[in-house]
Design a protein around this motif. Structure first.
Motif, PDB file in Angstrom:
ATOM      1  N   SER A 293       0.838  -1.210   0.000  1.00  0.00           N
ATOM      2  CA  SER A 293       0.000   0.000   0.000  1.00  0.00           C
ATOM      3  C   SER A 293       0.867   1.253   0.000  1.00  0.00           C
ATOM      4  O   SER A 293       2.054   1.209   0.381  1.00  0.00           O
ATOM      5  CB  SER A 293      -0.910  -0.004   1.228  1.00  0.00           C
ATOM      6  N   GLY A 294       0.293   2.335  -0.427  1.00  0.00           N
ATOM      7  CA  GLY A 294       1.016   3.594  -0.413  1.00  0.00           C
ATOM      8  C   GLY A 294       1.443   3.985   0.992  1.00  0.00           C
ATOM      9  O   GLY A 294       2.521   4.566   1.179  1.00  0.00           O
ATOM     10  N   ILE A 304       5.142   9.234  -1.519  1.00  0.00           N
ATOM     11  CA  ILE A 304       3.787   8.894  -1.953  1.00  0.00           C
ATOM     12  C   ILE A 304       2.864  10.030  -1.528  1.00  0.00           C
ATOM     13  O   ILE A 304       2.813  10.394  -0.341  1.00  0.00           O
ATOM     14  CB  ILE A 304       3.306   7.563  -1.311  1.00  0.00           C
ATOM     15  N   GLU A 307      -3.018  11.554  -0.982  1.00  0.00           N
ATOM     16  CA  GLU A 307      -4.265  11.067  -1.591  1.00  0.00           C
ATOM     17  C   GLU A 307      -4.108   9.658  -2.176  1.00  0.00           C
ATOM     18  O   GLU A 307      -5.111   9.008  -2.512  1.00  0.00           O
ATOM     19  CB  GLU A 307      -4.742  12.021  -2.697  1.00  0.00           C
ATOM     20  N   ASP A 308      -2.859   9.175  -2.288  1.00  0.00           N
ATOM     21  CA  ASP A 308      -2.625   7.838  -2.848  1.00  0.00           C
ATOM     22  C   ASP A 308      -2.217   6.815  -1.793  1.00  0.00           C
ATOM     23  O   ASP A 308      -1.802   5.705  -2.132  1.00  0.00           O
ATOM     24  CB  ASP A 308      -1.517   7.899  -3.912  1.00  0.00           C
ATOM     25  N   GLU A 311      -3.846   3.453  -2.144  1.00  0.00           N
ATOM     26  CA  GLU A 311      -3.601   2.727  -3.386  1.00  0.00           C
ATOM     27  C   GLU A 311      -2.553   1.626  -3.172  1.00  0.00           C
ATOM     28  O   GLU A 311      -1.785   1.643  -2.213  1.00  0.00           O
ATOM     29  CB  GLU A 311      -3.122   3.684  -4.476  1.00  0.00           C
ATOM     30  N   PHE A 313       0.729  -0.387  -4.833  1.00  0.00           N
ATOM     31  CA  PHE A 313       1.800  -0.162  -5.805  1.00  0.00           C
ATOM     32  C   PHE A 313       2.707  -1.407  -5.887  1.00  0.00           C
ATOM     33  O   PHE A 313       2.968  -2.051  -4.865  1.00  0.00           O
ATOM     34  CB  PHE A 313       2.672   1.035  -5.387  1.00  0.00           C
TER      35      PHE A 313
END
Length: 638
Positions: A293-294, A304, A307-308, A311, A313
């Motif tokens: 995860s971010g 990072i 807002e991400d 997300e 990666f």
């Protein structure tokens, strides 16, 4: 937060390590069986002969060499290729440049012209990309060639059931090459500037810890590879971009004697059943590839945006102990995990396959047992057994010392009659040899026949003819065809797809880029060659028929046959050498005929010189009228 991510990844490693324990026990047996050694437990049970028949090693060597020849033929033919996609695309600027040139020259540039240009340029770019990749596969002083790496992958695949190819990754290196110096001589020189090059390597199964819930490479969430480094190798990591020098140096100070537990489940311990050499002053470094995860990446220092953070990666994390020493988002496009897995026998319930030693485990054990029984029986039946009445001998006499003309002192005549009794143990050599042959044949039936390794002693029937032997070899190639096809699908296609992505992303050459497809040609080339050779053999039979004499170009046909057989250069004569050979043979034949004629004349008492002169005059008389007739015909025609 750094330590939290390190602890999390170390936990993943512990789970993967525990899930691999049962497979490690199988690998240890595979290792010993291929090497031709018994395990410690087996040796305790064996009381007499300890012979081990190396049938597994012979079969492995045979299959490995056959696979290598099929995948990487001596002719240098590639088992891969690139071709433009069915609807290739071309950079708009290139099309615009050609359109402007056509308009300046007063030539039309229609839609058909655009399609023709795109098709032509796509083909040129695909060929250029293929040549660029082929150049990147060549080895250098500090890295292995693709062929050498794949040889290691094939060996692991056969030995442990799973072969693993890692890459391509990105690495900076100085490129070596020969240049012409000022004095006009060729000089080996390294470039002064580092350039990006694809990096790939074979990875041992002992160093890979995949997601234990995955059953194939496409379902992997992560893979962890461990590296066993000495102190200097750990320190050298500081020279690579992205590694955290302060954490590495501090860890080395805190652990001056290394952190690898020699009693862990590492390869050297398992392969030797606990009797391997002790590992000291080594460090275990972990390399993680998978999705994070971010938020996890940000905790490790990766930039990072907030807002991400939720997300996911693709990431590459390096650990030593539970300390993160490198954390980056995977820079490679196309795939988050740079490992390709290939199998000898695929297991649908596991990420691991089964190797040739596992397949031959029971026949190998039965063959060993039969051979040990044969040797043990031969040992006890090769000479007589003796029963001795020790009290019949004089005191101090050593009845075990037996030699010619020995004098045996007995206490009495009765003692002499009853002192020693001899008898022979029964021999079962023939029966046991039959048992050995049964299990030898079973090993053949479950792998490849003996004649594939050059042993023709068992050939009979159809195998005694060239045609029959060709059919038997074709049938034996079935198992090899499956292995080649598996290599195509699991190694060649995904690896070269990633090589294509690598060059599209990192290569600065614009002329090689385009929309291409990967072609894996290993199995198709193998089958095509077999079919073509069979057809050529049929054609040879047809051309022997006088009705078709002169219709086939014999020179081209024999060259094509030799090319498909992949025979070394220099065996087939060129046209000039063949002409010289024919003239030499004709001259030798003429000399032999003249010698025979002279000998016959001498036997009849004829004047040799006179007879030869008359024969030459007759031949000259026959030739001249023919030439005259031809001239007259030529003149009449004119």
């Amino acid at each position: 937060m750094n330590q939290n991510l390190g602890t999390f990844l170390k936990g993943l490693f512990t789970k993967a390590e525990a899930a691999r324990k049962d497979k490690e026990a199988v690998w240890a047996l595979d290792y010993l069986q291929e090497k031709g050694e018994y395990s410690a437990d087996e040796l305790k049970k064996i009381k007499r002969s300890k012979m081990f028949v190396p049938a597994t090693r012979v079969k492995m060597t045979t299959v490995q060499s056959q696979l290598k020849d099929l995948l990487f033929p001596a002719s240098g033919e590639r088992n891969w290729g690139l071709k433009p996609s069915p609807r290739p695309e071309l950079h708009p600027s290139v099309i615009e440049n050609y359109r402007n040139q056509a308009l300046q020259n007063g030539q039309p540039f229609s839609k058909d012209d655009v399609e023709s240009l795109v098709e032509k340029k796509a083909k040129e770019s695909a060929d250029a990309m293929s040549n660029e990749i082929a150049d990147q596969l060549v080895g250098s002083s500090d890295r292995q060639s693709y062929t050498s790496v794949c040889t290691s992958v094939i060996k692991q695949k056969l030995k442990y059931g799973t072969g693993i190819l890692k890459g391509p990754l990105v690495r900076e290196e100085f490129r070596e090459g020969y240049i012409i110096a000022e004095d006009g001589k060729w000089t080996l020189q390294k470039s002064q500037v580092k350039e990006l090059r694809p990096f790939f390597e074979a990875v041992s199964v002992w160093n890979i810890y995949p997601d234990p819930n995955a059953t194939n490479s496409t379902s992997l969430e992560y893979v962890i590879q461990d590296h066993i480094y000495n102190r200097q190798e750990v320190r050298d990591l500081n020279d690579y971009p992205g590694f955290k020098k302060d954490i590495i140096n501090q860890y080395l100070r805190d652990n001056p004697e290394g952190d690898l537990d020699s009693k862990s489940s590492y390869r050297i311990h398992n392969e030797k059943g606990g009797s391997g050499r002790k590992i000291e002053n080594r460090y275990r470094v972990y390399e993680f590839w998978g999705s994070l995860s971010g938020e996890q990446l940000q905790s490790a220092g990766v930039d990072i945006p907030d807002e991400d953070l939720a997300e996911v990666f693709p990431a590459n994390i390096w650990l030593i102990g539970d300390k993160v020493i490198k954390a980056v988002i995977n820079p490679l496009e196309g795939d988050s995990i740079p490992y390709q897995f290939d199998y000898f026998i695929e297991d649908e319930d596991s990420i691991w396959g089964d190797g040739l030693p596992t397949l031959l485990r029971h026949p190998q054990k039965a063959l060993n047992s039969s051979m040990r029984m044969l040797i043990d029986n031969a040992a006890v039946s090769c000479g007589p057994q003796a029963a001795v009445n020790a009290s019949a001998f004089m005191p101090g006499e050593d009845f075990r010392d037996i030699h010619a003309f020995k004098i045996w002192p007995f206490k009495s005549i009765e003692d002499a009659r009853n002192a020693i009794h001899f008898w022979s143990m029964p021999s079962y050599t023939n029966e046991l040899l039959g048992l050995v042959r049964v299990f030898n044949d079973m090993v053949d039936d479950m792998s490849v026949p003996r004649f594939m390794s050059g042993d023709g002693s068992q050939m009979s029937g159809a195998g005694k003819t060239a045609r029959g032997l060709s059919m038997l070899i074709g049938a034996a190639h079935q198992i090899l065809k499956d292995l080649v096809k598996s290599f195509d699908e699991n190694i060649t296609r995904p690896f070269f797809r990633k090589m294509y992505f690598w060059n599209m992303q990192f290569n600065e050459r614009r002329d090689i880029k385009g929309d291409f497809e990967i072609i894996a040609t290993g199995s198709s080339v193998l089958m095509a060659k077999e079919i073509q050779l069979e057809r050529m053999q049929s054609i040879l039979g047809i051309t022997d028929n006088p009705r078709f004499e002169g219709w086939v170009d014999d020179e081209r046909l024999i060259k094509e046959i030799f090319s498909n057989l992949e025979l070394p250069e220099g065996i087939l004569r060129n046209a000039k050498e063949r002409d010289n050979w024919e003239r030499k043979n004709a001259l030798q034949s003429a000399r032999a005929n003249v010698s025979a004629l002279v000998e016959e004349m001498e036997q009849r008492g004829m004047d040799v010189n006179q007879e030869l002169a008359q024969m030459l005059q007759q031949q000259a008389g026959q030739v001249l009228p023919e030439q005259g007739g031809q001239n007259e015909a030529g003149g009449f025609a004119a």
